[in-house]
Motif scaffolding. Structure first.
Motif, PDB file in Angstrom:
ATOM      1  N   GLY A  89       0.815  -1.213   0.000  1.00  0.00           N
ATOM      2  CA  GLY A  89       0.000   0.000   0.000  1.00  0.00           C
ATOM      3  C   GLY A  89       0.843   1.253   0.000  1.00  0.00           C
ATOM      4  N   LEU A  90       1.933   1.245   0.760  1.00  0.00           N
ATOM      5  CA  LEU A  90       2.814   2.409   0.791  1.00  0.00           C
ATOM      6  C   LEU A  90       3.534   2.622  -0.537  1.00  0.00           C
ATOM      7  N   VAL A  91       3.993   1.553  -1.137  1.00  0.00           N
ATOM      8  CA  VAL A  91       4.678   1.654  -2.429  1.00  0.00           C
ATOM      9  C   VAL A  91       3.706   2.137  -3.505  1.00  0.00           C
ATOM     10  N   LEU A  92       2.504   1.590  -3.512  1.00  0.00           N
ATOM     11  CA  LEU A  92       1.502   2.002  -4.492  1.00  0.00           C
ATOM     12  C   LEU A  92       1.087   3.456  -4.282  1.00  0.00           C
ATOM     13  N   ALA A  93       1.005   3.903  -3.035  1.00  0.00           N
ATOM     14  CA  ALA A  93       0.686   5.302  -2.756  1.00  0.00           C
ATOM     15  C   ALA A  93       1.794   6.216  -3.271  1.00  0.00           C
ATOM     16  N   GLY A  94       3.034   5.803  -3.123  1.00  0.00           N
ATOM     17  CA  GLY A  94       4.144   6.588  -3.667  1.00  0.00           C
ATOM     18  C   GLY A  94       4.107   6.667  -5.177  1.00  0.00           C
ATOM     19  N   ALA A  95       3.773   5.556  -5.820  1.00  0.00           N
ATOM     20  CA  ALA A  95       3.664   5.555  -7.283  1.00  0.00           C
ATOM     21  C   ALA A  95       2.505   6.430  -7.744  1.00  0.00           C
TER      22      ALA A  95
END
Length: 98
Positions: free
Chosen positions: A69-75
């Motif tokens: 979720g954190l990686v996808l939010a950054g993307a």
């Protein structure tokens, strides 16, 4: 208008048609349309999915889901940058003067 100015306007219109055909069509027909830099539908959808996955990961206590979720939010946050196409092509974005 001089022919040199007509040629410049024609070149500008052609560049706009190539860069953002949807905006060029909207200008030609007179229907309002925001430029590509301000259309963020995909980014909002991706951010909603990321925050949903992050919240679910927190609720069930699953570390991999939280990380995803954190990686996808950054993307998704990267998609909100209006100069991302310039950066991808290796052109430095214009600097704002203060």
């Amino acid at each position: 208008m001089a022919t040199n100015e007509d040629q410049r306007l024609g070149d500008l219109a052609e560049r706009l048609r190539r860069d953002d055909p949807r905006l060029a069509h909207a200008l030609r027909t007179g229907t309002p349309c925001s430029p590509r830099e301000y259309r963020h539908g995909t980014a909002w959808t991706m951010l909603a999915v990321a925050l949903g996955g992050l919240a679910l990961g927190i609720v069930i206590g699953h570390g991999l889901l939280i990380a995803a979720g954190l990686v996808l939010a950054g993307a998704a946050a990267h998609l909100f940058d209006p100069d991302r196409d310039l950066v991808r092509r290796g052109i430095a974005p214009p600097h704002e003067e203060s």
